[in-house]
Design a protein around this motif. Structure first.
Motif: not given
Length: 419
Positions: A379, A365, A381, A337, A334, A351, A328-330, A355, A348, A343
């Motif tokens: 990923i 992205l 989202f 990611i 680090y 991001i 989950n990118l949120q 976020r 990274a 990526i």
């Protein structure tokens, strides 16, 4: 001066130097002084790259291709019937200055075969750098090859006049070195590296106390290993590199695929070349260790000792650790990611920064520079991701391979059948 003979020497010794790939000029910071010539921090033409991506050219030659050693893998080995030549110190200095004035080069990469003994050879290499710095007032980039077995006194002098020093490990393991170069001793290679590492550390400490301290190998040191001349697997090779990064604080480890040039029962046949793709995969693994936080035994293990030639090492790790995904990118940290295929380090960081202000989508992205054709399968989202249905698909690997192309795709070769 006999220009025809000088030209012949240049052709012979430049050709002999092409097998040494460790000629990056990153990290140089020698500023020009009033009335000086060159500046290693403001270079720019071609052939090699600085740390910030600028392209520079170096005069890359051997001082001589005469050598007292008979290493099986080396074209300059003493038993090989080739044309021999040697530059004088003055000739190398004149070539460097004249090429620089004509804007052909921005610096010098100087290596050498070993004649007489290590100290005699190293002393001449140092004389070249010293003469360029003190007599010609040359402030351009200088990379010297350290000679195994050279004295600490000569290494001290070399580090004062050169920007970078490097000594080739040549074969990744000591057993491989004994097989192909029985006259050489691994300890002779390690001692100069230890001395330079110690000197760099001391320089950094003194710099904190004193305003002016003589530069000591400001661009650090590097090494090079030949891949495929002996039967080391990729796990052994990257573990050796990892050891030297951790214990010798090297700037770079270079990997050079063995080029068959001589017939010898200890070597692969002349018709068998190391695939370029294997060399490329080793560099990718090296990058993962240096910038992505991967450990050598994460990239490979005893059950999988060779790098996958179909997919890059990061994607290979992800496919073997699907339980770590989706990310989950949120909320992911680090380091996690960074482990998402597609990526890179810059993306990274973007991001993590972006976020904080908005909920990221696949469109974001793309704008942030990710290779979405790979990243989208790994990923999660906040708004959902239709591509996650493929994460547990047994055909995910084929799907990823089919969605990417490589300049090395025609280089597949059965390296494992060499031995």
């Amino acid at each position: 001066m006999n220009f025809d003979r000088l030209k012949e020497k240049l052709e012979i010794l430049a050709d002999a130097a092409k097998y040494d790939v460790s000629c990056s000029s990153s990290g140089g910071s020698r500023k020009n002084s009033k009335g000086g010539l060159g500046d290693s921090s403001a270079s720019g033409i071609c052939h090699t790259y600085t740390e910030d991506g600028r392209c520079v050219s170096l005069l890359k030659i051997l001082l001589t291709n005469h050598c007292i050693y008979d290493c099986a893998y080396c074209v300059s080995r003493s038993s090989n019937d080739i044309k021999r030549a040697a530059f004088t110190v003055e000739e190398v200095v004149d070539l460097t200055i004249n090429f620089y004035r004509r804007n052909y080069i921005e610096g010098l990469f100087l290596s050498s075969g070993i004649f007489k003994n290590a100290d005699t050879t190293m002393e001449r290499l140092v004389r070249v750098a010293k003469k360029l710095r003190l007599e010609e007032n040359f402030n351009g980039y200088i990379h010297l090859k350290s000679i195994p077995g050279a004295s600490d006194l000569l290494m001290q002098e070399a580090a004062l006049y050169a920007d970078r020093l490097s000594i080739n490990l040549e074969i990744p393991t000591e057993s491989g070195l004994k097989l192909l170069a029985p006259e050489k001793n691994r300890e002779d290679m390690l001692n100069p590296m230890k001395y330079i590492q110690s000197g760099i550390t001391q320089y950094k400490e003194e710099k904190k106390i004193f305003r002016k301290v003589p530069k000591f190998a400001p661009a650090g040191q590097s090494t090079q290993m030949i891949v495929g001349a002996t039967n080391e697997n990729d796990l052994q090779i990257i573990k050796v590199a990892d050891h030297f990064y951790k214990n010798y604080n090297l700037k770079r480890v270079y990997y050079s695929g063995y080029v068959p040039v001589l017939e010898d029962k200890r070597l692969p046949s002349l018709t068998t070349e190391v695939p370029m793709l294997r060399e490329n995969r080793l560099y990718q693994s090296d990058w993962l260790m240096r910038f992505y936080g991967f450990k050598a035994d994460e990239i490979l293990d005893p059950h999988m000792p060779f790098l996958d030639l179909e997919v890059d090492p990061k994607l290979s790790w992800a496919l073997r650790h699907l339980d770590q995904f989706p990310v989950n990118l949120q909320s992911a940290d680090y380091q996690m990611i960074l482990r998402i295929p597609g990526i890179g380090v810059k993306t990274a960081k973007k991001i993590v920064s972006a976020r904080r202000f908005q909920v990221l989508t696949i469109d974001h992205l793309k704008k942030l520079g990710a290779a979405v054709n790979r990243a989208k399968y790994f990923i999660d989202f906040t708004a959902g991701n239709v591509f996650l249905r493929h994460l547990t698909d047994i055909n995910l690997r084929k799907l990823l391979i089919g969605g990417s192309t490589s300049k090395f795709q025609n280089q597949f070769s059965q390296q494992l059948t060499l031995f």
